[in-house]
Design an enzyme around this catalytic site. Sequence first.
Site, PDB file in Angstrom:
ATOM      1  N   ALA A 103       7.940  -0.722   6.249  1.00  0.00           N
ATOM      2  CA  ALA A 103       8.612  -0.640   7.299  1.00  0.00           C
ATOM      3  C   ALA A 103       7.408   0.888   7.893  1.00  0.00           C
ATOM      4  O   ALA A 103       6.893   1.393   7.165  1.00  0.00           O
ATOM      5  CB  ALA A 103       9.684  -0.458   6.114  1.00  0.00           C
ATOM      6  N   ASP A 120       6.961   2.859  -3.399  1.00  0.00           N
ATOM      7  CA  ASP A 120       7.271   1.944  -3.497  1.00  0.00           C
ATOM      8  C   ASP A 120       5.862   0.350  -4.333  1.00  0.00           C
ATOM      9  O   ASP A 120       6.722  -0.118  -5.340  1.00  0.00           O
ATOM     10  CB  ASP A 120       8.390   1.127  -3.696  1.00  0.00           C
ATOM     11  CG  ASP A 120       9.069   2.666  -3.181  1.00  0.00           C
ATOM     12  OD1 ASP A 120       9.033   3.656  -3.131  1.00  0.00           O
ATOM     13  OD2 ASP A 120      10.477   2.569  -2.551  1.00  0.00           O
ATOM     14  N   THR A 130       0.932  -0.744   0.127  1.00  0.00           N
ATOM     15  CA  THR A 130      -0.614  -0.047   0.004  1.00  0.00           C
ATOM     16  C   THR A 130       0.508   0.640   0.132  1.00  0.00           C
ATOM     17  O   THR A 130       0.791   2.106   0.071  1.00  0.00           O
ATOM     18  CB  THR A 130      -1.329   0.073   1.160  1.00  0.00           C
ATOM     19  OG1 THR A 130      -0.148  -0.601   2.231  1.00  0.00           O
ATOM     20  CG2 THR A 130      -2.077  -0.841   0.871  1.00  0.00           C
ATOM     21  N   GLU A 164      20.049   5.427   3.716  1.00  0.00           N
ATOM     22  CA  GLU A 164      20.035   6.293   5.308  1.00  0.00           C
ATOM     23  C   GLU A 164      21.281   5.788   6.261  1.00  0.00           C
ATOM     24  O   GLU A 164      21.362   6.030   7.023  1.00  0.00           O
ATOM     25  CB  GLU A 164      18.869   6.110   5.710  1.00  0.00           C
ATOM     26  CG  GLU A 164      17.918   7.377   5.275  1.00  0.00           C
ATOM     27  CD  GLU A 164      18.393   8.520   6.149  1.00  0.00           C
ATOM     28  OE1 GLU A 164      18.469   9.286   7.326  1.00  0.00           O
ATOM     29  OE2 GLU A 164      18.346   9.510   5.406  1.00  0.00           O
ATOM     30  N   SER A 219      18.431   0.863   2.367  1.00  0.00           N
ATOM     31  CA  SER A 219      18.148   2.966   2.481  1.00  0.00           C
ATOM     32  C   SER A 219      19.658   3.296   2.112  1.00  0.00           C
ATOM     33  O   SER A 219      20.290   3.211   3.487  1.00  0.00           O
ATOM     34  CB  SER A 219      17.213   3.276   2.928  1.00  0.00           C
ATOM     35  OG  SER A 219      17.489   4.601   3.536  1.00  0.00           O
ATOM     36  N   TYR A 257      15.281   5.098  12.793  1.00  0.00           N
ATOM     37  CA  TYR A 257      15.537   4.371  11.232  1.00  0.00           C
ATOM     38  C   TYR A 257      16.982   3.484  10.359  1.00  0.00           C
ATOM     39  O   TYR A 257      16.564   2.811  10.236  1.00  0.00           O
ATOM     40  CB  TYR A 257      14.613   5.178  10.174  1.00  0.00           C
ATOM     41  CG  TYR A 257      14.878   4.852   9.357  1.00  0.00           C
ATOM     42  CD1 TYR A 257      13.671   3.867   7.989  1.00  0.00           C
ATOM     43  CD2 TYR A 257      15.799   5.271   7.818  1.00  0.00           C
ATOM     44  CE1 TYR A 257      13.071   3.710   7.081  1.00  0.00           C
ATOM     45  CE2 TYR A 257      15.089   4.659   6.576  1.00  0.00           C
ATOM     46  CZ  TYR A 257      14.210   4.078   6.262  1.00  0.00           C
ATOM     47  OH  TYR A 257      13.855   3.530   5.329  1.00  0.00           O
TER      48      TYR A 257
END
Length: 337
Positions: free
Chosen positions: A88, A14, A11, A133, A131, A154
């Site tokens: 996530a 991506d 949902t 990140e 990621s 995260y």
Amino acid sequence: MSKTALITGVTGQDGSYLAELLLEKGYTVHGLVRRSSSFNSERIDHIYEEPQEPGRHLILHHADLADGVALVNLLRDIQPDEVYNLGAQSHVRVSFDAPLYTGDVTGLGSIRLLEAIRASGVDTRIYQASSSEMFGAAPPPQNEKTPFHPRSPYGCAKVFAYWATVNYREAYGLYAANGILFNHESPRRGETFVTRKITRAVARIKAGLQDRLYLGNLDAVRDWGYAPEYVEAMWRMLQCDEPDDYVVATGRAATVRDFLQEAFNHAGLDWAEHVRFDPKYERPSEVDALIGDASKAEEQLGFKPLVGWQELAQIMVDADISALDAELAGATVRIDR
Ligand code: NDP
Ligand code: GDR
């Protein structure tokens, strides 16, 4: 025989583009949807098929990355050829407010899924949504060899998930691949990420519905790509002879201020007249600059993104202006513009 895939996070931004891509390729797509008190399927409504439809190709299941038993049962029932773990708690700022929850879903969720593959004995391949990140404070350009230095709960959770994926590959011979994706955006981007927050505000300011936009750090540098292109790279990572890890990025850099200026200019507005600073949107520790070196993906996957951040800003502004126009005209607004 057509292939079967399971997407967690179907949902999300991506997940919705990946589901479209796999359906186009003839897959049967199973999506993991978490229970919500209101509808959370807006991004996939246009490809939704009623459970009563015979021979449908998109099948949704209620489960949660926090529920390991549900994952085992789901995998056993579906027997997917490919699993894409996109689910996530994906908001970096929010991860400072909900660090344990983020660690549980974004970090432990990945090993629950990996363990569910082992426990169910399903012969499958798995993609982990890693990621940029994870690089955090490591100076750019970042590639697959750059050491991780995450700067948020995260980022820490994604580092855990990354290494869990590598570990299951090494320990059990599982076909498990990490896509280390740099920021990617689209008209379906969540409304609280900075690009979409800006482009929605541009549309509303232009329509006279809003005057001010409050933002945090404008100096952060990001390598923004276009989400519909990036899901193709995810799929390619599961079609190789051997599993591996790949950076996906445009290699081009811009500050939040640059994006802001491009988005406002595109609509004929001056950002300085409308944008104000609010420290609420700053992070306790910031990631200053992410610029990817994606030469490995280009050489080995033949993947090279085409849309750069300026075109991206224009696409998103145009989409938000059209959506608002339609809304004001009383038409039904669909997010898949
Ligand atoms: P979104 O935030 O748009 O989507 C996240 C998805 O995860 C949603 O479908 C959400 O469901 C689902 N989810 C959240 N919590 C749970 C849970 N407990 N159990 C199951 N599903 C859950 O993210 P994106 O589409 O932008 O990103 C996809 C993945 O790629 C994420 O893992 C993200 O961290 C990662 N990533 C994203 C990048 C980007 O720039 N977009 C860059 C690098 C990595 P719901 O709709 O109900 O909220
Ligand atoms: P990011 O994306 O943290 O890079 O994570 P986000 O759009 O949230 O922030 C980008 C940069 O903009 C600065 N910023 C603001 N950010 C938000 N959200 N809201 C503001 O008002 C604002 N003002 C300035 C931020 O400080 C930051 O420097 C995204 C997510 O999709 C992750 O899941 C993904 O892993 C990474 O991209 C790669």
